[in-house]
Design a protein around this motif. Sequence first.
Motif, short mmCIF file in Angstrom:
data_model
loop_
_atom_site.label_atom_id
_atom_site.label_comp_id
_atom_site.label_asym_id
_atom_site.label_seq_id
_atom_site.Cartn_x
_atom_site.Cartn_y
_atom_site.Cartn_z
N THR A 43 41.18 29.84 34.90
CA THR A 43 41.63 30.23 36.09
C THR A 43 40.69 30.17 36.85
O THR A 43 39.63 30.41 36.97
CB THR A 43 42.22 31.89 36.50
OG1 THR A 43 41.34 32.78 36.16
CG2 THR A 43 43.54 32.18 35.09
N ALA A 44 41.02 29.86 38.53
CA ALA A 44 40.25 30.11 39.75
C ALA A 44 39.73 31.18 39.72
O ALA A 44 40.47 32.16 40.27
CB ALA A 44 41.10 29.41 40.90
N GLY A 45 38.81 31.00 40.85
CA GLY A 45 37.85 32.86 40.87
C GLY A 45 38.74 32.95 41.43
O GLY A 45 39.22 31.86 43.28
N ARG A 46 39.41 34.21 41.64
CA ARG A 46 39.50 34.82 42.64
C ARG A 46 39.14 36.02 43.79
O ARG A 46 37.63 36.73 43.44
CB ARG A 46 40.88 35.91 41.85
CG ARG A 46 42.82 34.97 42.12
CD ARG A 46 42.04 33.85 41.28
NE ARG A 46 43.61 33.13 40.97
CZ ARG A 46 44.17 32.20 40.33
NH1 ARG A 46 43.02 31.46 39.52
NH2 ARG A 46 45.08 31.62 40.69
N SER A 47 39.38 36.11 45.25
CA SER A 47 38.86 37.34 45.60
C SER A 47 40.26 38.06 46.40
O SER A 47 41.33 37.27 46.39
CB SER A 47 38.13 36.92 46.81
OG SER A 47 39.15 35.88 48.49
N GLU A 48 39.40 39.25 47.32
CA GLU A 48 41.10 40.19 47.70
C GLU A 48 41.61 39.43 48.49
O GLU A 48 41.99 40.13 49.52
CB GLU A 48 40.18 41.44 48.38
CG GLU A 48 38.90 42.03 48.72
CD GLU A 48 37.69 41.91 48.21
OE1 GLU A 48 36.92 41.64 49.01
OE2 GLU A 48 37.49 40.82 47.12
N THR A 49 40.30 38.81 49.49
CA THR A 49 41.04 38.15 51.17
C THR A 49 42.38 37.13 50.38
O THR A 49 42.28 36.68 51.60
CB THR A 49 39.53 37.61 51.32
OG1 THR A 49 38.92 36.74 50.51
CG2 THR A 49 38.75 38.92 51.67
N ASN A 50 41.91 36.77 49.65
CA ASN A 50 42.71 35.19 49.05
C ASN A 50 44.28 35.93 47.77
O ASN A 50 44.57 35.48 46.81
CB ASN A 50 41.92 33.84 48.30
CG ASN A 50 42.29 33.31 48.24
OD1 ASN A 50 44.17 33.10 48.38
ND2 ASN A 50 41.88 31.81 48.69
N ARG A 51 45.41 36.20 48.94
CA ARG A 51 46.61 36.50 48.63
C ARG A 51 47.03 35.55 47.02
O ARG A 51 47.99 35.34 46.32
CB ARG A 51 47.54 37.05 49.40
CG ARG A 51 46.50 38.11 50.14
CD ARG A 51 46.61 39.55 49.37
NE ARG A 51 46.95 39.64 48.45
CZ ARG A 51 46.71 40.90 47.52
NH1 ARG A 51 45.02 41.01 47.00
NH2 ARG A 51 46.69 41.11 45.83
N ASN A 52 46.95 33.81 48.09
CA ASN A 52 47.77 33.19 47.41
C ASN A 52 47.15 32.40 46.78
O ASN A 52 48.32 32.29 45.30
CB ASN A 52 47.29 31.80 48.15
CG ASN A 52 48.23 31.64 49.36
OD1 ASN A 52 49.85 32.79 49.97
ND2 ASN A 52 48.09 30.96 50.41
N LEU A 53 45.37 33.01 46.01
CA LEU A 53 45.07 32.97 44.08
C LEU A 53 45.78 34.24 43.43
O LEU A 53 45.62 33.26 42.42
CB LEU A 53 43.78 32.49 44.75
CG LEU A 53 43.26 31.22 45.31
CD1 LEU A 53 41.60 31.66 45.72
CD2 LEU A 53 43.88 30.31 44.58
N MET A 54 45.56 35.31 44.43
CA MET A 54 46.12 36.58 43.26
C MET A 54 47.66 36.22 42.80
O MET A 54 47.52 37.00 41.52
CB MET A 54 45.72 37.40 44.07
CG MET A 54 43.94 37.50 44.23
SD MET A 54 43.51 38.29 42.92
CE MET A 54 43.85 40.35 42.27
N ASP A 55 48.20 35.71 43.65
CA ASP A 55 50.18 35.25 42.98
C ASP A 55 49.83 34.47 41.91
O ASP A 55 50.56 34.65 41.34
CB ASP A 55 50.26 35.10 44.20
CG ASP A 55 50.97 36.40 44.75
OD1 ASP A 55 50.63 37.48 45.30
OD2 ASP A 55 51.44 36.22 46.72
#
Length: 322
Positions: free
Chosen positions: A213-225
């Motif tokens: 999966t793409a590396g996520r960060s807490e600043t990118n809500r779209n990727l977390m969703d």
Amino acid sequence: MLGKLKEKLRSFIKKVEENVEKEEKEAEKKGLLDKVLMVEIKEKDVEKALEDLELELLEADVALEVVDALKERIKKNLVGKKVKIGTNKEKIIEEAVRDAVLEILRPPRKIDLIEEIKKAEKPYVILFVGFNGSGKTTTIAKLAHWLKKNGFSVVIAASDTFRAGAIEQIEEHAKRIGVKVIKHKYGADPAAVAYDAIQHAKARGIDVVLIDTAGRSETNRNLMDEMKKIARVTKPNLVIFVGDALAGNAIIEQAREFNEAVKIDGVILTKLDADARGGSALSVTYATNAPILFVGIGQGYDDLIPFDERWFVERILGESNA
């Protein structure tokens, strides 16, 4: 490896040993010494050494809440313990510290991945999550290699359709280790890629699906969703958080971020060979309440080894400089 944490814990053991030896000398002065005299380890013998240990563990990248938990366990294991005069006090104190560290490293659930895969309905699906730069894609390739060596067939889902070069990177790894990659174009729905990989595995009787999966960060809500959506669509047997041992205290917040989004079942800690401090292993286990399954100790495909908490404790308390 792990030199900083080892240095701090051995320093603590030495300080407590010195304090208990002072108690012995006081007993001798009062004429109380005999072959069966027991000296009790008092809170004051431990307290000052624990204060020093707190600062030293923080320097070794152990998160504050983990330091507090470790201190409480060490104090519980030592205070009130009766030590026969003339016995090896260092060994007794070391054993109390060893038990405290093992308590932190042993979460409720122990996972034997080989047995889990054998008894599960096929394919067994593993979803990998982690922050940017944690070594997730390389770790997936290493785990695929390990699974193949243990007799399982593997397919990889290239569900990182966000980062430029991510698909080519996982394809290159897959080619080297001899596994197939299921991919779509960049910008495609990552959940659809993962779904297709599972269908491919079902049709061909493949044992395990590994989802990048793409590396996520807490600043990118779209990727977390997006990550939550992948988990909903694939219903993975196991969610693995890949954490960088060099991230220091940041790893505890990273792990929590993912644990809240999709429940983490296990952890793989990368770059442990380069981690001179060693606190990340304690911190990430405590934060997620999930076991460390593997650790990365080098760049090669064979440099991913199953984690053994006793091996780790030996590295931070044993006499070896490994």
